[in-house]
Design an enzyme around this catalytic site. Structure first.
Site, PDB file in Angstrom:
ATOM      1  CB  SER A  48      -1.803  -6.226  -0.510  1.00 47.02           C
ATOM      2  OG  SER A  48      -2.728  -7.214  -0.486  1.00 47.02           O
TER       3      SER A  48
ATOM      4  CG  ASP B  76      -2.719  -9.801  -7.220  1.00 46.79           C
ATOM      5  OD1 ASP B  76      -2.934  -8.720  -7.599  1.00 46.79           O
ATOM      6  OD2 ASP B  76      -3.270  -9.907  -5.989  1.00 46.79           O
TER       7      ASP B  76
ATOM      8  CG  HIS C  76      -5.550  -7.440  -4.478  1.00 48.35           C
ATOM      9  ND1 HIS C  76      -4.448  -8.167  -4.517  1.00 48.35           N
ATOM     10  CD2 HIS C  76      -5.671  -6.833  -3.323  1.00 48.35           C
ATOM     11  CE1 HIS C  76      -4.013  -8.095  -3.430  1.00 48.35           C
ATOM     12  NE2 HIS C  76      -4.599  -7.247  -2.686  1.00 48.35           N
TER      13      HIS C  76
END
Length: 357
Positions: free
Chosen positions: A237, A161, A119
Site C-alpha cells: 500500500s 485512497d 488508509h
C-alpha cells in the site's frame, strides 16, 4: 473483514486494505475517522532518528488483514541497489499504534513530502508522529538514508485512497527530499491500457523492509481508477506505480483477490491537488506551463509553425524581408515604383531604357 469501496466502471467493488499489522496478537480495523488535515506540530526538540522495528516475530498477523492479491502474473523480484535512480525515493513506512506496528510503502515527491494512502495515515489516529519513513531501505538492519518522523498529514478530498505526509528534518537538519532525489511525476498525457508498468515497494510477505518490484500491464483506466495485472501483497500500500520512463503515474492502494490490483491514477484532478499542496513537486514536461499549445517551441508560443523566425511567421524562408516574400532582390520587380529599370515606371527618365514612355 474490513472492506473499503472504490467506484469502478459505475460499480462499487469491495477492496481490501493493504497495510500489514506486525508483532501484534490482535488488530483493530484501520479507522477512517481521522481528520482530513492534521494540524502541523512544532518540533521543539530534536527528535531521535527513528529505527526500524525488527525481530523474529515481525510478520503479518493474518492474511485477512491485508490484500494478498497474487495474480497469474507474479513477476516479482527484489531490488538490492535501492539507492540507484528511481528506486531511491521509494520508502518503507511504519506506523506505531497501540495494537502493534503497521508497515506500508510510500514515495518521496518533494523536499519534505511523501505520498501514500489514506488508509495508512488513518492508522495514526490523529498523531502524525506515529508514522516513520525510511527512504531506500535495504533491509531491517540497513537503511542508508536514515529515518524521518511525520509532522503533518493531508488527505485527498476526492474518492482516491491518497494522502500527503510532511516530515520533520532529521537530527542533521536534513529533509527526506534532500537525502534522496524526489520522484518525477508523469503528466499522464500518454498513459493508456496495455502499457508496461512496475509497482515498487515493501510487501509484507517478504523479509522485513526489503524492496521488491512487480512487473505487469495496465488493464483498465478511467478517471482516478487504474487497474493492472501484476501481483502485490500487504505492505505494498502506498507504493508508486512507474511507467517505462520511471515516472510515477499512480499510487497503489490494494486489489481484489483473483481479479486485479489497483492504484489512484494521477489524473488532472489529482494533479491539481498535488500542485496545490506540494510546492516543489516535479511533473515531467511541465517546464513551460504558460505555453501548453506549443511544446516544441517554448520560446515562441505565438508562432508554433516557425520557431526559427518568430518575427516573420508568414514567411519562414525569408526572415529579413517580410514585406516582399517572393523576390526581395529582383530589380525588375513591377511593384517597385522607384526602380530605374522598371519599364512600367512612368517617372523613369533613364535614357538607357528606350521603351520608357
Amino acid at each position: 473483514m474490513k472492506g473499503k469501496f472504490l467506484k469502478v466502471s459505475s460499480l462499487f467493488v469491495a477492496t481490501l486494505t493493504t497495510a500489514t499489522l506486525v508483532s501484534s496478537p490482535a488488530a483493530n480495523a484501520l479507522s477512517s475517522k481521522a481528520m482530513d488535515n492534521h494540524p502541523q506540530q512544532t518540533q521543539t526538540d530534536k527528535q531521535q532518528t527513528p529505527k526500524i522495528q525488527k525481530g523474529g516475530n515481525l510478520k503479518p498477523l493474518e492474511q485477512r488483514e491485508r490484500a494478498n492479491v497474487i495474480l497469474p502474473n507474479n513477476d516479482r523480484h527484489q531490488i538490492t541497489d535501492t539507492t540507484n535512480g528511481h528506486y531511491a525515493p521509494v520508502t518503507y513506512i511504519q506506523v506505531e499504534a497501540p495494537t502493534g506496528t503497521f508497515i506500508a510503502s510510500g514515495v518521496v515527491v518533494g523536499k519534505d513530502t511523501l505520498l501514500t494512502n489514506k488508509h495508512i495515515v488513518d492508522a495514526t489516529h490523529g498523531d502524525p508522529h506515529a508514522l516513520k519513513a525510511f527512504a531506500s531501505a535495504i533491509n531491517q538492519d540497513n537503511y542508508p538514508n536514515g529515518g524521518f518522523t511525520a509532522e503533518q498529514i493531508t488527505k485527498y478530498s476526492g474518492e482516491g485512497d491518497l494522502a500527503i505526509v510532511k516530515f520533520s528534518p532529521n537530527e542533521q537538519n536534513k529533509h527526506i527530499g534532500e537525502v534522496v532525489k524526489p520522484a518525477t511525476m508523469s503528466n499522464n498525457a500518454e498513459t493508456q491500457v496495455n502499457q508496461n508498468i512496475t509497482v515498487t515497494g515493501y510487501p509484507g510477505d517478504k523479509p522485513v523492509a526489503t524492496m521488491w518490484e512487480s512487473k505487469g500491464k495496465i488493464t483498465y483506466l478511467k478517471g482516478e481508477a487504474m487497474q493492472y495485472d501484476l501481483s502485490t501483497t500487504g505492505g505494498n500500500s502506498g507504493s508508486p506505480v512507474f511507467n517505462e520512463k520511471n515516472e510515477v503515474i499512480g499510487i497503489h492502494w490494494g486489489g481484489v483477490p483473483n481479479q486485479f490490483n489497483g492504484a489512484v491514477f494521477i489524473n488532472e484532478n489529482v494533479r491539481n491537488f498535488l500542485k496545490q499542496n506540494i510546492e516543489d513537486i516535479n511533473f515531467a514536461n511541465d517546464d513551460h506551463p504558460n505555453n501548453p499549445d506549443n511544446p516544441d517551441n517554448p520560446n515562441n508560443p505565438d508562432n508554433p509553425n516557425n520557431p526559427d523566425n518568430p518575427n516573420n511567421p508568414d514567411n519562414p524562408d525569408n526572415p529579413n524581408n517580410p514585406d516582399n516574400p517572393n523576390n526581395p532582390d529582383n530589380p525588375n520587380n513591377p511593384d517597385q515604383p522607384n526602380n530605374p529599370n522598371n519599364p512600367d515606371n512612368g517617372d523613369n527618365n533613364n535614357s538607357d531604357n528606350p521603351d520608357a514612355a
